[in-house]
Design a protein around this motif. Structure first.
Motif, PDB file in Angstrom:
ATOM      1  N   ARG A 168     -16.985   7.217   0.573  1.00 47.51           N
ATOM      2  CA  ARG A 168     -16.354   7.154   1.903  1.00 47.51           C
ATOM      3  C   ARG A 168     -14.873   6.877   1.713  1.00 47.51           C
ATOM      4  NH1 ARG A 168     -15.339   3.114   5.725  1.00 47.51           N
ATOM      5  NH2 ARG A 168     -15.425   3.826   7.906  1.00 47.51           N
ATOM      6  N   CYS A 169     -14.010   7.613   2.447  1.00 52.28           N
ATOM      7  CA  CYS A 169     -12.557   7.418   2.294  1.00 52.28           C
ATOM      8  C   CYS A 169     -11.841   7.748   3.600  1.00 52.28           C
ATOM      9  CB  CYS A 169     -12.025   8.296   1.172  1.00 52.28           C
ATOM     10  SG  CYS A 169     -10.248   8.086   0.887  1.00 52.28           S
ATOM     11  N   PRO A 170     -11.066   6.828   4.134  1.00 52.53           N
ATOM     12  CA  PRO A 170     -10.333   7.082   5.386  1.00 52.53           C
ATOM     13  C   PRO A 170      -9.188   8.092   5.226  1.00 52.53           C
ATOM     14  CG  PRO A 170      -9.688   4.973   4.451  1.00 52.53           C
ATOM     15  CD  PRO A 170     -10.834   5.470   3.625  1.00 52.53           C
ATOM     16  N   ASP A 225       0.834  -1.192   0.000  1.00 54.62           N
ATOM     17  CA  ASP A 225       0.000   0.000   0.000  1.00 54.62           C
ATOM     18  C   ASP A 225       0.878   1.254   0.000  1.00 54.62           C
ATOM     19  OD1 ASP A 225      -1.860   1.938   0.306  1.00 54.62           O
ATOM     20  OD2 ASP A 225      -2.618   1.269   2.258  1.00 54.62           O
ATOM     21  N   VAL A 226       0.811   2.058  -1.089  1.00 55.48           N
ATOM     22  CA  VAL A 226       1.657   3.248  -1.195  1.00 55.48           C
ATOM     23  C   VAL A 226       1.243   4.315  -0.196  1.00 55.48           C
ATOM     24  CG1 VAL A 226       2.234   2.899  -3.610  1.00 55.48           C
ATOM     25  CG2 VAL A 226       0.197   4.238  -3.005  1.00 55.48           C
ATOM     26  N   ALA A 248      -2.020  12.536   2.035  1.00 51.89           N
ATOM     27  CA  ALA A 248      -2.539  11.357   1.341  1.00 51.89           C
ATOM     28  C   ALA A 248      -3.482  11.775   0.217  1.00 51.89           C
ATOM     29  CB  ALA A 248      -3.252  10.435   2.330  1.00 51.89           C
ATOM     30  N   CYS A 249      -4.294  12.823   0.469  1.00 46.52           N
ATOM     31  CA  CYS A 249      -5.198  13.314  -0.575  1.00 46.52           C
ATOM     32  C   CYS A 249      -4.426  13.872  -1.766  1.00 46.52           C
ATOM     33  CB  CYS A 249      -6.118  14.397  -0.003  1.00 46.52           C
ATOM     34  SG  CYS A 249      -7.553  13.734   0.870  1.00 46.52           S
ATOM     35  N   HIS A 250      -3.326  14.596  -1.484  1.00 50.29           N
ATOM     36  CA  HIS A 250      -2.490  15.116  -2.566  1.00 50.29           C
ATOM     37  C   HIS A 250      -1.957  13.978  -3.426  1.00 50.29           C
ATOM     38  CE1 HIS A 250      -2.878  19.096  -1.189  1.00 50.29           C
ATOM     39  NE2 HIS A 250      -1.967  19.086  -0.230  1.00 50.29           N
ATOM     40  N   VAL A 251      -1.484  12.913  -2.770  1.00 45.55           N
ATOM     41  CA  VAL A 251      -0.946  11.762  -3.498  1.00 45.55           C
ATOM     42  C   VAL A 251      -2.048  11.091  -4.305  1.00 45.55           C
ATOM     43  CG1 VAL A 251       0.102   9.475  -3.281  1.00 45.55           C
ATOM     44  CG2 VAL A 251       0.932  11.359  -1.870  1.00 45.55           C
ATOM     45  N   CYS A 252      -3.210  10.912  -3.690  1.00 48.72           N
ATOM     46  CA  CYS A 252      -4.317  10.221  -4.350  1.00 48.72           C
ATOM     47  C   CYS A 252      -4.758  10.956  -5.612  1.00 48.72           C
ATOM     48  CB  CYS A 252      -5.478  10.085  -3.370  1.00 48.72           C
ATOM     49  SG  CYS A 252      -6.773   8.982  -3.945  1.00 48.72           S
ATOM     50  N   LYS A 257      -7.654   0.028  -4.104  1.00 47.04           N
ATOM     51  CA  LYS A 257      -8.138  -0.892  -3.062  1.00 47.04           C
ATOM     52  C   LYS A 257      -7.631  -0.452  -1.684  1.00 47.04           C
ATOM     53  CE  LYS A 257      -8.248  -4.746  -6.328  1.00 47.04           C
ATOM     54  NZ  LYS A 257      -7.691  -6.066  -6.706  1.00 47.04           N
ATOM     55  N   ILE A 258      -8.156   0.689  -1.230  1.00 46.81           N
ATOM     56  CA  ILE A 258      -7.784   1.229   0.069  1.00 46.81           C
ATOM     57  C   ILE A 258      -8.806   0.747   1.097  1.00 46.81           C
ATOM     58  CG2 ILE A 258      -7.454   3.360   1.404  1.00 46.81           C
ATOM     59  CD1 ILE A 258      -6.801   4.722  -1.274  1.00 46.81           C
TER      60      ILE A 258
END
Length: 487
Positions: free
Chosen positions: A435-437, A353-354, A444-448, A414-415
């Motif tokens: 929904r997102c943890p 998981d990155v 993490a949002c920047h990466v996503c 697949k988070i």
């Protein structure tokens, strides 16, 4: 005073002076005196009987495809063809391929050419193999620089037939030294020749192909004192619909060329050349690995967008830069340590998981180096996105559709705890996250989001358009994204 000497002549020599004997009605002494006068002229002007014989024979054998040109005109023509090369097809009329087949024969032929041009050129060519050379060292001396480069082009054109390209040219005082090495093909050798001797070859070819276009363009640029910006039609279309172009090119060739395999200095020099000639900026200075852009814009909003374009181009080549902006310049500072760290963490893609260990390691690294994390987290995400696309293409090919794009991203989506769905219809993909943890984790949002953008631009070569309508991280109830132009 008349001296009487006894001389011995064979029939061969008597036949040669028969015209003189006829002129003097059989008077051998008078014929010999004329022959001596002619020899005296030859020695005065040509240095030796051999050179005189060659030149006189050449003049007698002038054909319809040859001409005698006054020296001032010839020198002018030589100057006007500077940085151009004579194509091999033309040289074949001067150096007959059936007679000049090895390097030593060509060396003698080009020396004879110089003699015929009255050039006191000293030419030497040393080959490792006279018949099938893999390397040749040539030296030209005794003449001015224009003539040396002219002969260098002739030598280079001839050696293309052996697939020999120029590896180095060194000029010192009146000597030009050239090293040729084996290339993979004659075409590659020809490109070496263009780069070193014929840099104007392709330019002149284009000028002749569309003279009216170039005359008009030159008039426009001159009248505007070169304050004109040239853009590719695709990028101009982006501007018309309110989009910011992702590149600054007059053509797409540099966009296609930029990759991590290209050396840093080559990337920077290409970027400088295109940025300055397209007049996007006034000047771009390169100091080692850092860049200073003298933009010449009054609107800081425009300057900020220009900065983003340059960072985007550099990122395409795998280069990470930080920036500072003033009213006059954009300063870009290279961050090689960040590049190394990102390349190291990309090894985790597809393995774990990155958003777990890799993300934490990059965040800690940036904090320790006191580097702003926002932009570099986005860069990390875009690099992951491009890698996901390249990995997918190895298995499923390079032709992309909306369904294939959905399938590729689903593999990294697949988070644990994330609830998302896709709806692909024609050329539009609709992606929602209910929904997102990671919604409360800015990094993490920047990466996503970087992963999504990087994959989209890589798969569809910048032709797709991203429309972000809602984001959980901005307080919305869900994330909603549309991707247009993927069919």
């Amino acid at each position: 005073m008349v001296l009487r000497k006894h001389i011995a002549l064979e029939d061969e020599h008597l036949k040669k002076i028969e015209p003189l004997l006829e002129k003097h009605k059989g008077n051998l002494s008078a014929a010999i005196r004329d022959a001596i006068d002619l020899t005296d002229v030859a020695l005065q002007y040509y240095g030796s009987v051999k050179d005189a014989t060659f030149l006189i024979a050449t003049l007698r054998e002038i054909r319809e495809d040859q001409a005698i040109v006054p020296k001032p005109i010839f020198d002018y023509m030589l100057t006007q063809t500077q940085d151009l090369i004579i194509e091999k097809e033309v040289l074949d009329h001067v150096f007959d391929p059936s007679e000049v087949t090895i390097v030593s024969e060509f060396e003698e032929a080009i020396r004879n050419l110089c003699t015929g041009l009255y050039w006191d050129a000293l030419i030497s060519m040393t080959a490792d193999d006279d018949q099938s050379p893999s390397s040749v060292h040539a030296e030209i001396k005794g003449i001015d620089d224009d003539k040396r480069k002219f002969l260098a082009g002739i030598i280079g054109s001839y050696l293309i037939s052996f697939s020999l390209g120029i590896t180095e040219m060194r000029s010192h005082l009146d000597t030009l030294k050239i090293d040729f090495e084996q290339r993979a093909s004659p075409n590659e050798a020809y490109n070496d020749l263009l780069k070193n001797v014929g840099c104007m070859q392709e330019t002149v070819k284009e000028l002749h192909a569309k003279p009216e276009f170039w005359r008009s363009l030159i008039r426009e640029y001159s009248a505007a004192n070169y304050e004109i910006v040239a853009l590719h039609r695709k990028f101009y279309e982006d501007l018309l619909i309110g989009k910011v172009p992702r590149a600054i090119m007059t053509s797409e060739c540099l966009c296609e060329k930029l990759s991590e395999d290209i050396p840093l200095q080559e990337v920077l020099l290409d970027l400088k050349r295109v940025a300055e000639t397209s007049r996007i900026v006034n000047r771009m200075d390169i100091d080692g690995e850092d860049i200073t852009i003298h933009h010449g814009y009054r609107s800081m909003r425009a300057v900020d967008q220009l900065k983003n374009i340059f960072l985007c181009m550099l990122e395409s080549a795998g280069l990470n830069y930080d920036y500072q902006i003033t009213s006059n310049v954009i300063a870009l500072k290279h961050q090689p340590e960040v590049e190394t760290k990102i390349r190291e963490l990309l090894e985790y893609v597809g393995v774990e998981d990155v958003f777990d260990v890799p993300l934490r390691k990059l965040s800690l690294f940036l904090k320790e180096k006191n580097i702003n994390s926002d932009r570099h987290m986005r860069v990390f995400g875009r690099r992951i996105g491009r890698q996901v696309v390249h990995t997918y293409e190895k298995q499923y090919g390079e032709v992309w559709t909306g369904d294939k794009f959905k399938d590729a991203l689903a593999r990294i989506d697949k988070i644990p705890g994330r609830e998302s769905e896709w709806d692909v219809r024609g050329s539009i993909a609709h992606y929602t996250v209910n929904r997102c943890p990671l919604a409360d984790d800015a990094e993490a949002c920047h990466v996503c989001r970087g992963i999504f953008r990087g994959a989209m631009h890589c798969a569809f070569h910048g032709m797709a358009e991203l429309e972000v309508r809602k984001l959980l991280s901005h307080g919305d109830k869900y994330c909603e994204v549309y991707v247009h132009g993927i069919g």
